[in-house]
Scaffold this active site. Structure first.
Site, PDB file in Angstrom:
ATOM      1  N   LYS A   1       0.816  -1.225   0.000  1.00  0.00           N
ATOM      2  CA  LYS A   1       0.000   0.000   0.000  1.00  0.00           C
ATOM      3  C   LYS A   1       0.849   1.275   0.000  1.00  0.00           C
ATOM      4  O   LYS A   1       0.450   2.280  -0.569  1.00  0.00           O
ATOM      5  CB  LYS A   1      -0.914   0.019   1.227  1.00  0.00           C
ATOM      6  CG  LYS A   1      -2.138  -0.875   1.101  1.00  0.00           C
ATOM      7  CD  LYS A   1      -3.045  -0.665   2.293  1.00  0.00           C
ATOM      8  CE  LYS A   1      -4.259  -1.552   2.209  1.00  0.00           C
ATOM      9  NZ  LYS A   1      -5.174  -1.367   3.332  1.00  0.00           N
TER      10      LYS A   1
ATOM     11  N   ASP B   1     -10.011   3.430   1.842  1.00  0.00           N
ATOM     12  CA  ASP B   1     -10.180   2.976   3.234  1.00  0.00           C
ATOM     13  C   ASP B   1     -10.671   4.123   4.112  1.00  0.00           C
ATOM     14  O   ASP B   1     -11.466   3.929   5.034  1.00  0.00           O
ATOM     15  CB  ASP B   1      -8.843   2.481   3.818  1.00  0.00           C
ATOM     16  CG  ASP B   1      -8.492   1.077   3.345  1.00  0.00           C
ATOM     17  OD1 ASP B   1      -9.406   0.351   2.924  1.00  0.00           O
ATOM     18  OD2 ASP B   1      -7.300   0.721   3.399  1.00  0.00           O
TER      19      ASP B   1
HETATM   20  P1  NAP Z   1      -0.353  -2.536   9.393  1.00  0.00           P
HETATM   21  O1  NAP Z   1      -0.033  -1.405   8.508  1.00  0.00           O
HETATM   22  O2  NAP Z   1       0.529  -3.735   9.414  1.00  0.00           O
HETATM   23  O3  NAP Z   1      -0.455  -1.974  10.895  1.00  0.00           O
HETATM   24  C1  NAP Z   1      -0.719  -2.802  11.993  1.00  0.00           C
HETATM   25  C2  NAP Z   1      -0.795  -1.986  13.264  1.00  0.00           C
HETATM   26  O4  NAP Z   1      -1.215  -2.869  14.290  1.00  0.00           O
HETATM   27  C3  NAP Z   1       0.536  -1.385  13.698  1.00  0.00           C
HETATM   28  O5  NAP Z   1       0.301  -0.153  14.315  1.00  0.00           O
HETATM   29  C4  NAP Z   1       1.057  -2.420  14.699  1.00  0.00           C
HETATM   30  O6  NAP Z   1       1.831  -1.864  15.734  1.00  0.00           O
HETATM   31  C5  NAP Z   1      -0.232  -2.882  15.331  1.00  0.00           C
HETATM   32  N1  NAP Z   1      -0.084  -4.245  15.841  1.00  0.00           N
HETATM   33  C6  NAP Z   1       0.199  -5.348  15.124  1.00  0.00           C
HETATM   34  N2  NAP Z   1       0.244  -6.422  15.933  1.00  0.00           N
HETATM   35  C7  NAP Z   1      -0.015  -5.972  17.195  1.00  0.00           C
HETATM   36  C8  NAP Z   1      -0.090  -6.608  18.457  1.00  0.00           C
HETATM   37  N3  NAP Z   1       0.091  -7.913  18.592  1.00  0.00           N
HETATM   38  N4  NAP Z   1      -0.364  -5.840  19.531  1.00  0.00           N
HETATM   39  C9  NAP Z   1      -0.544  -4.509  19.409  1.00  0.00           C
HETATM   40  N5  NAP Z   1      -0.474  -3.850  18.237  1.00  0.00           N
HETATM   41  C10 NAP Z   1      -0.216  -4.579  17.134  1.00  0.00           C
HETATM   42  O7  NAP Z   1      -1.805  -3.113   9.089  1.00  0.00           O
HETATM   43  P2  NAP Z   1      -3.086  -2.307   8.541  1.00  0.00           P
HETATM   44  O8  NAP Z   1      -3.152  -2.381   7.069  1.00  0.00           O
HETATM   45  O9  NAP Z   1      -3.121  -0.973   9.187  1.00  0.00           O
HETATM   46  O10 NAP Z   1      -4.261  -3.217   9.092  1.00  0.00           O
HETATM   47  C11 NAP Z   1      -4.605  -3.207  10.453  1.00  0.00           C
HETATM   48  C12 NAP Z   1      -5.953  -3.847  10.655  1.00  0.00           C
HETATM   49  O11 NAP Z   1      -6.950  -3.152   9.935  1.00  0.00           O
HETATM   50  C13 NAP Z   1      -6.044  -5.297  10.208  1.00  0.00           C
HETATM   51  O12 NAP Z   1      -6.670  -6.045  11.197  1.00  0.00           O
HETATM   52  C14 NAP Z   1      -6.899  -5.262   8.978  1.00  0.00           C
HETATM   53  O13 NAP Z   1      -7.704  -6.423   8.880  1.00  0.00           O
HETATM   54  C15 NAP Z   1      -7.776  -4.066   9.256  1.00  0.00           C
HETATM   55  N6  NAP Z   1      -8.265  -3.468   7.999  1.00  0.00           N
HETATM   56  C16 NAP Z   1      -9.580  -3.580   7.735  1.00  0.00           C
HETATM   57  C17 NAP Z   1     -10.091  -3.029   6.576  1.00  0.00           C
HETATM   58  C18 NAP Z   1     -11.557  -3.170   6.276  1.00  0.00           C
HETATM   59  O14 NAP Z   1     -11.950  -2.890   5.152  1.00  0.00           O
HETATM   60  N7  NAP Z   1     -12.355  -3.552   7.219  1.00  0.00           N
HETATM   61  C19 NAP Z   1      -9.261  -2.361   5.682  1.00  0.00           C
HETATM   62  C20 NAP Z   1      -7.899  -2.251   5.990  1.00  0.00           C
HETATM   63  C21 NAP Z   1      -7.415  -2.813   7.158  1.00  0.00           C
HETATM   64  P3  NAP Z   1       3.404  -1.551  15.576  1.00  0.00           P
HETATM   65  O15 NAP Z   1       3.479  -0.217  14.893  1.00  0.00           O
HETATM   66  O16 NAP Z   1       3.851  -1.505  16.991  1.00  0.00           O
HETATM   67  O17 NAP Z   1       3.986  -2.667  14.793  1.00  0.00           O
END
Ligand code: NAP
Length: 495
Positions: free
Chosen positions: A282, A318
């Site tokens: 992304k 998003d």
């Molecule tokens: P990302 O860029 O990888 O970011 C993940 C975030 O979660 C980071 O801030 C990370 O913290 C934190 N994190 C990961 N594992 C963790 C843990 N065990 N404990 C605490 N914090 C944790 O991912 P993303 O694209 O933002 O996606 C995040 C979530 O949004 C996912 O669950 C995804 O399914 C959801 N999402 C949903 C939609 C929808 O359409 N519904 C669309 C996009 C995303 P650090 O910075 O400390 O690593």
């Protein structure tokens, strides 16, 4: 044409599978090398569709381990029995005398298989095979990268003879799906999952029902999902169903991409009309696009690409999707005028990744008071700095007062469904709790929030909103939201 390989190891099973395959395939490939004592005469007498007779040796990925003479004798018999097609490997073609082959109606396929790679110089291989005086050439290679499909596309565009050509392996799946667009003579699909004759072969059901193979042609416009992994994404079924329902000659496929720059450059040859972009590309995709929408530029993440007359333009759907999901809850409760629903609301946003960035900018635009909380506090601070909002350490969560709590971390997502990002005691009655996770649809966080008297929102509305917004950006048409919701619901329940 679609060909189903029959890979049973006894006559009864061959006949049963042939009967089943003839309901949906144009042609079948009888893999004699899977059969112990092939009764070729019975098989050919009882065919109801044209057949390709193949007796593949181990060296070309088959199972025949007798002598070369025995193997060739069986193929010669197939020609005498007037099989519709006989597949002969490029290094054995000299055994089949031209006059013997051409006195009968059997058409000869000369084949080359490479289970290791897709060589750069496919033209040389094609030239060698096409000089064998065969009717059809078959060149099948293994894709180690998604861009290997472009080599096959270029080869098919130049071929003079009918050519069967595609890549094996997960990276090569698109060359099987898009065989008509690429100009291939036929593609192979398995009768069902588990009956594949080569790596990367998808089932006839998937080819016909997810990828609408019967409706594709050379002019079908191409769309797809860039990510890694992509194999289990529900986006292909959603967008392909929408294209079908709205009578658009478009197809959407998964692109498993390792090197985003190379992918974007090479796939310009296919004039892909639009992409969805997911983890891990992304952010990195931005450097390879021609223009970026201002909001996506601020978020520094793109989940949608639109091809505008050859210019690739990046968007982020998003952001709008999450805001709309939240606003719909306020609307459903009859609260506040549109666009004002989030103004002044205190929002605690968990996570500082791509989804959080999109949501934080959207909330800020609507006048909400956002506090970003993240495991890595520096990242929270950096996001808060970009957006112009607050940040807190995870340890400070108990002191936070919030109207809305949003989980934008993967904590609680399948398979770790027993995890939750926040202690249930911090969830207060009347609070809106929005979990962006959509698998499972009801996370532990949402269950606990419900029991604490909170209003809850799952990740599905956001998912549906972003898919609908993507579709609209690509086609200019509003898709039926209910249909997206139904498909997503079905798929997420494993149907
Ligand atoms: P990302 O860029 O990888 O970011 C993940 C975030 O979660 C980071 O801030 C990370 O913290 C934190 N994190 C990961 N594992 C963790 C843990 N065990 N404990 C605490 N914090 C944790 O991912 P993303 O694209 O933002 O996606 C995040 C979530 O949004 C996912 O669950 C995804 O399914 C959801 N999402 C949903 C939609 C929808 O359409 N519904 C669309 C996009 C995303 P650090 O910075 O400390 O690593």
């Amino acid at each position: 044409m679609i060909c189903i390989p029959i890979i049973a190891n006894n006559l009864d099973d061959v006949l049963r599978d042939m009967a089943e395959a003839s309901k949906c395939a144009d042609i079948m490939e009888i893999r004699l090398d899977y059969l112990k004592n092939p009764d070729l005469r019975s098989i050919l007498e009882r065919r109801t569709r044209p057949v390709i007779v193949t007796n593949r040796p181990v060296r070309e990925g088959g199972k025949f381990n007798g002598s070369e003479e025995e193997r060739i004798e069986i193929l010669k018999l197939a020609i005498r029995l007037q099989a519709d097609f006989v597949d002969i490997e490029h290094d054995s073609i000299h055994y089949i005398r031209k006059d013997a082959a051409h006195r009968v109606p059997t058409r000869i396929i000369v084949s080359y298989h490479n289970f290791r790679e897709t060589p750069d110089d496919l033209n040389t291989i094609y030239r060698k095979l096409s000089s064998c005086d065969a009717d059809i050439v078959k060149i099948v290679t293994y894709a180690n990268d998604i861009t290997d499909n472009i080599k096959i596309y270029r080869l098919l565009r130049q071929a003079q003879l009918p050519l069967i050509s595609f890549c094996m392996g997960e990276y090569g799946v698109i060359s099987r799906i898009l065989y008509k667009k690429f100009g291939g003579y036929l593609t192979f699909a398995s009768l069902q999952k588990g009956k594949e004759s080569a790596p990367g072969q998808i089932s006839i059901h998937e080819l016909l029902h997810v990828y609408q193979a019967r409706n594709q042609d050379k002019n079908t416009a191409l769309y797809g999902l860039i990510g890694n992994p992509v194999a289990h994404s529900i986006s292909p079924v959603i967008h392909n169903t929408l294209f079908k329902e709205m009578h658009l000659n478009n197809i959407y496929v998964p692109f498993r991409v390792d090197k985003i720059g190379e992918f974007i450059r090479e796939f310009r040859a296919l004039d892909v009309k639009g992409y969805s972009v997911t983890i891990p590309h992304k952010e990195s995709v931005i450097n390879h696009l021609d223009a970026i929408d201002p909001m996506a530029g601020k978020i520094r993440a793109v989940n949608t690409v639109v091809n505008k007359n050859g210019q690739l333009v990046g968007y982020n759907t998003d952001c709008k999707a999450a805001i709309q999901a939240l606003e719909d809850v306020y609307q459903a409760s009859g609260m506040d005028a549109k666009n004002d629903r989030l103004k002044g609301r205190r929002v605690t946003l968990l996570g500082a990744g791509g989804a959080s960035r999109a949501i934080a900018f959207g909330l800020q635009e609507r006048g909400a008071q956002v506090t970003v909380v993240n495991r890595n506090y520096e990242r929270a601070q950096s996001l808060a700095g970009d957006v112009g909002c607050f940040s807190k350490k995870s340890d400070d969560l108990p002191s936070l007062e919030a109207d809305i709590l949003i989980n934008a971390t993967p904590v609680g997502m399948f398979p770790e469904v027993n995890e939750t990002p926040i202690d249930r005691g911090l969830l207060k009655p009347g609070m809106i709790v929005f979990d962006t996770i959509y698998n499972p649809m009801e996370t532990r966080l949402l269950r606990e929030a419900k029991s604490q008297g909170c209003k809850i929102i799952g990740g599905l509305p956001m998912f549906v909103n972003q898919a609908a917004a993507q579709f609209e950006l690509w086609t200019g048409l509003k898709p039926p939201r209910k249909l997206i919701e139904n498909i997503a619901n079905k798929k997420l329940h494993g149907e």
